[in-house]
Design an enzyme around this catalytic site. Structure first.
Site, PDB file in Angstrom:
ATOM      1  N   ASP A 183      31.571  49.363 105.868  1.00 48.73           N
ATOM      2  CA  ASP A 183      32.605  49.249 104.838  1.00 48.73           C
ATOM      3  C   ASP A 183      33.749  50.234 105.052  1.00 48.73           C
ATOM      4  O   ASP A 183      33.613  51.244 105.766  1.00 48.73           O
ATOM      5  CB  ASP A 183      32.019  49.438 103.441  1.00 48.73           C
ATOM      6  CG  ASP A 183      31.362  50.808 103.254  1.00 48.73           C
ATOM      7  OD1 ASP A 183      30.724  51.302 104.201  1.00 48.73           O
ATOM      8  OD2 ASP A 183      31.486  51.383 102.156  1.00 48.73           O
ATOM      9  N   GLU A 241      28.811  52.805 102.186  1.00 43.91           N
ATOM     10  CA  GLU A 241      28.917  54.267 102.310  1.00 43.91           C
ATOM     11  C   GLU A 241      30.056  54.822 101.470  1.00 43.91           C
ATOM     12  O   GLU A 241      29.942  55.912 100.886  1.00 43.91           O
ATOM     13  CB  GLU A 241      29.111  54.640 103.787  1.00 43.91           C
ATOM     14  CG  GLU A 241      28.980  56.123 104.091  1.00 43.91           C
ATOM     15  CD  GLU A 241      30.291  56.901 103.963  1.00 43.91           C
ATOM     16  OE1 GLU A 241      30.247  58.149 103.997  1.00 43.91           O
ATOM     17  OE2 GLU A 241      31.348  56.253 103.831  1.00 43.91           O
TER      18      GLU A 241
END
Length: 485
Positions: free
Chosen positions: A121, A188
């Site tokens: 991400d 994350e």
């Protein structure tokens, strides 16, 4: 009087002698290795693959309702397409719907596996800044010697180059001696609780014990004061994360009849107190280890100060604190990030709030920071509450362990002349969830950044040099080769 002067001169001479002896005894901690050559990498192909994954809008939003799961699934399919060897030879599991866990079986299953990490991400582009990008953030453009786009630095470059290294070694018929896990979390940037945390729980449920973990974190820096060489900062620990909301409710009304202090004034005063009275710091832990490694590589005056921190410690600490980057290495930082109050210029607001983010230095704790905030604000009108994600600072990995030496040797083999130093990672990573699975957790991204690059992380015009991508592949190839030796 003469005896006093003689005593002072003798004392001064003794002090100077002690300072000089300690300085001259300060020896380099860098290990000698033979450079590794012949690791051939097609930099153009790596750059195109990285540009390809940048085009996927795998964005983690603070508002989970905006999450686009299909984009992550398309990302998975793209990886299968460009890394056929990896997806044929390694086992793959999807964890938490969108995170990826690969296992590459080693020749000796009695050895503890190692774990390489990255995350899928990225953060969003700040609204209103889209036109400031040289190339659109999700176009994945290769131009001017760089790969441009959101995630090029943080952290799709690590993900792609890890897979490039594995794919290349598979084509050579290579098998690691110890098994290798690859863990790629999907959230994350919003705490990692659905991705990396679940991967760690899965491995723990299977009784997996890891030799070491390597995640993103430290980089190769070309702007360390007093040192002309590049410095590879190998993170031993990372800071904790805490956001506190300060809020107050007061009687509103017309601005022509304002009280001595409005809700805005109360919250402003509280924030000012926190900014001007930060949590006390110091050179300790991973930062102290970094200073010990860098000191011998400095000119004489720098070595003098570092070798004699018993005398010059406060001066060294003040030098760190003079810059935002250095200050973050020696204390829990205080960062007011949000302020909300009022609806009109002639209306007294009945409420005001501010959010203050703290990155918690190892040795401090989130509970200790909250208590510091209460004491410093010292205003019963201000309500203090914890907001959202919260994590403690990590333990410090061993700078004397075989795993540290293994990584240190790999870095210096691939990048001759680079100084390796332990360091503190001032942000947070998914590796926090794997501390219980390995004795040593390290954080390092094998690419070079300058001062200009730091503001690109989570900012505008994120990019990475094409040649830097090739160096990253070489690092991971050598790391995996060393794991077989």
């Amino acid at each position: 009087m003469k005896k006093i002067l003689l005593a002072l001169v003798a004392g001064l001479a003794t002090l100077v002698g002690v300072l000089l002896v300690r300085t001259l005894r300060l020896e380099s901690r860098q290990i000698e290795v033979e450079p590794v050559t012949g690791v051939s990498v097609d930099a153009g192909s790596v750059a195109e693959h990285l540009a390809g994954v940048v085009r996927f809008r795998t964005i983690s939003y603070q508002d989970s309702a905006l999450f686009e799961g299909d984009e992550f699934l398309r990302f998975h399919a793209y990886l299968e397409d460009i890394f056929p060897g990896v997806h044929s030879a390694l086992s793959r599991e999807i964890v938490g719907d969108y995170s990826l866990l690969y296992r590459w079986d080693g020749a000796d299953t009695s050895l503890r596996p190692l774990l390489l990490m990255a995350h899928i991400d990225v953060v969003p582009v700040e609204p209103g800044t889209e036109s400031d990008w040289t190339y659109p953030a999700f176009d994945g453009r290769v131009a001017e010697g760089y790969v441009w786009g959101r995630g090029a630095l943080d952290d799709k470059s690590c993900l792609i180059t890890i897979l490039e290294a594995v794919e290349a070694l598979l084509q050579q018929g290579f098998q690691p001696r110890r098994s290798v896990y690859l863990a790629f979390g999907h959230d994350e940037e919003v705490g990692g609780r659905q991705g990396a945390a679940r991967i760690a729980e899965l491995l723990a449920s299977r009784g997996v014990e890891l030799e070491f973990v390597l995640d993103e974190g430290g980089v190769i820096a070309d702007m360390v004061p007093g040192i002309d060489s590049l410095v590879a900062l190998l993170g031993l620990a990372e800071k904790g994360f805490l956001s506190l909301e300060l809020s107050v409710r007061m009687e509103g009304g017309h601005s022509s009849m304002a009280p001595m202090q409005t809700a805005v004034g109360v919250i402003s005063t509280a924030v000012h107190r926190l900014e001007t009275h930060p949590v006390p710091g110091g050179i300790r832990g991973a930062t102290a280890a970094m200073v010990d490694y860098l000191g011998p590589e400095m000119p004489f005056l720098g070595r003098l100060f570092i070798a004699n921190r018993w005398l010059f410690g406060k001066l060294v600490e003040r030098q760190f604190a003079a810059s935002p980057e250095g200050n973050a290495m020696v204390r829990t930082t205080t960062a007011p990030t949000t302020f909300q109050a009022g609806v009109k210029e002639n209306v007294l607001p009945s409420s005001a709030r501010a959010v203050v983010n703290f990155r918690v230095l190892p040795g401090d704790s989130t509970a200790g920071v909250i208590e510091h905030v209460r004491r410093t604000v010292a205003d019963p009108r201000v309500e203090i509450t914890t907001l959202g994600f919260r994590s403690e600072p990590s333990p410090m990995s061993d700078v004397e362990s075989p795993s540290f030496r293994f990584l240190e040797r790999t870095i210096r083999q691939v990048l001759p002349g680079v100084i390796v130093a332990p360091s503190l990672v001032i942000g947070g990573t998914d590796s926090r969830y794997f501390v219980g699975l390995a004795e040593d957790v390290y954080r390092f991204m094998p690419f070079t950044v300058g001062a200009d690059d730091l503001k690109r992380v989570h900012g505008t015009n994120e990019r990475i040099p094409v040649d830097g991508c090739a160096d990253m592949v070489r690092f991971y190839v050598q790391l995996l080769r060393n794991s077989a030796g």
